[in-house]
Scaffold this active site. Structure first.
Site, PDB file in Angstrom:
ATOM      1  N   TYR A   1      -1.936  -0.158  10.352  1.00  0.00           N
ATOM      2  CA  TYR A   1      -2.101  -0.577   8.958  1.00  0.00           C
ATOM      3  C   TYR A   1      -0.878  -0.174   8.144  1.00  0.00           C
ATOM      4  O   TYR A   1      -0.297  -0.987   7.409  1.00  0.00           O
ATOM      5  CB  TYR A   1      -3.368   0.031   8.345  1.00  0.00           C
ATOM      6  CG  TYR A   1      -3.498  -0.296   6.875  1.00  0.00           C
ATOM      7  CD1 TYR A   1      -3.795  -1.591   6.464  1.00  0.00           C
ATOM      8  CD2 TYR A   1      -3.285   0.672   5.894  1.00  0.00           C
ATOM      9  CE1 TYR A   1      -3.887  -1.907   5.112  1.00  0.00           C
ATOM     10  CE2 TYR A   1      -3.370   0.366   4.560  1.00  0.00           C
ATOM     11  CZ  TYR A   1      -3.676  -0.930   4.165  1.00  0.00           C
ATOM     12  OH  TYR A   1      -3.755  -1.234   2.821  1.00  0.00           O
TER      13      TYR A   1
ATOM     14  N   SER B   1       0.849  -1.192   0.000  1.00  0.00           N
ATOM     15  CA  SER B   1       0.000   0.000   0.000  1.00  0.00           C
ATOM     16  C   SER B   1       0.880   1.236   0.000  1.00  0.00           C
ATOM     17  O   SER B   1       2.012   1.203   0.512  1.00  0.00           O
ATOM     18  CB  SER B   1      -0.899   0.017   1.245  1.00  0.00           C
ATOM     19  OG  SER B   1      -1.553   1.271   1.385  1.00  0.00           O
TER      20      SER B   1
END
Length: 251
Positions: free
Chosen positions: A151, A138
């Site tokens: 995250y 990501s």
């Protein structure tokens, strides 16, 4: 590619789109995910295009991952491409207020699950002298945002793990690619906000995000390049997303 393509998180999002893309090219696909109903439905659909095998599996369960993925039936046991797509984000609370269960789930899925699947599949690639591991990272690995705490940390792990795999596999003819998407409209935000559709939809309001099929096309492309080419890392955002100025708190 002569072998199969194993895709985790194949019941939705990037994983499902990637399975569809490889199946459309006639590649044998192994669908791995927790939701049996979705896996069964997708397997039945894709079987009209290619050989397709479904496995109901939670990548967080080390023992089950080891026992299941180490004993794949023919003709799927020659895994040429592993796509580690299983992953999630939970909540947007700050580190001082977040539910610790959220952190545990993200670490167990995004880090441990990816490690477990890689560790089981990789020896076969080494013994056969070839293969390709594609990890779904990501932009959060490099670019922080409020509430992205754990995250982002898990995706930074994916980034470094991918790089270190490359060094471990030097001379083994195995490629490793880390694909790092930005804003993409899948079930990602719906999961993050625990099924709140209105809140999830608002994330993409007024802009055109990436789609799961956009990322699937990129994954298919990097794995289809000549075998001497390795795309180490590919960061991709929609045109409507960019970087923000640094936050400055003023008294």
């Amino acid at each position: 590619m002569n072998g199969s393509v194993l895709i985790t998180g194949a019941s939705s999002g990037f994983g499902e789109a990637t399975a569809r893309r490889f199946a459309s090219a006639g590649k044998p696909v192994i669908l791995v995910a927790r939701r049996k109903d979705r896996i069964d439905e997708l397997r039945e659909e894709l079987s009209a295009q290619t050989q397709c095998h479904g496995i109901v599996l939670d990548v967080r369960d080390r023992e089950v991952v080891e026992n299941t993925l180490a004993d794949l039936p023919e003709p799927f046991n020659n895994v040429e491409v592993l796509v580690n797509s299983a992953g999630l984000a939970l909540g947007l609370e700050g580190a001082d207020a977040v539910d610790l269960d959220y952190w545990d789930t993200m670490v167990d899925t995004n880090i441990k699950g990816l490690m477990y699947c890689t560790r089981v599949i990789l020896p076969g690639m080494v013994s056969r002298g070839g293969g390709h591991i594609v990890n779904l990272g990501s932009v959060a690995a490099s670019w922080p945002y409020p509430g992205g705490n754990t995250y982002g940390g898990t995706k930074a792990f994916v980034q470094q793990f991918s790089r270190n795999l490359r060094t471990d596999l030097s001379g083994r003819n195995i490629r490793v690619t880390n694909v790092e998407p930005g804003m993409c409209e899948t079930e990602f935000s719906l999961v993050r906000f625990e099924g709140d559709q209105e809140r999830a939809s608002s994330v993409y309001e007024g802009m055109k995000p990436l789609s799961g099929s956009d990322i699937a096309e990129i994954i298919f492309w990097v794995t289809s390049l000549p075998s001497h080419i390795n795309i180490n890392q590919l960061e991709v955002m929609p045109v409507t997303q960019s970087w923000s100025p640094f936050t400055v708190h003023r008294e």
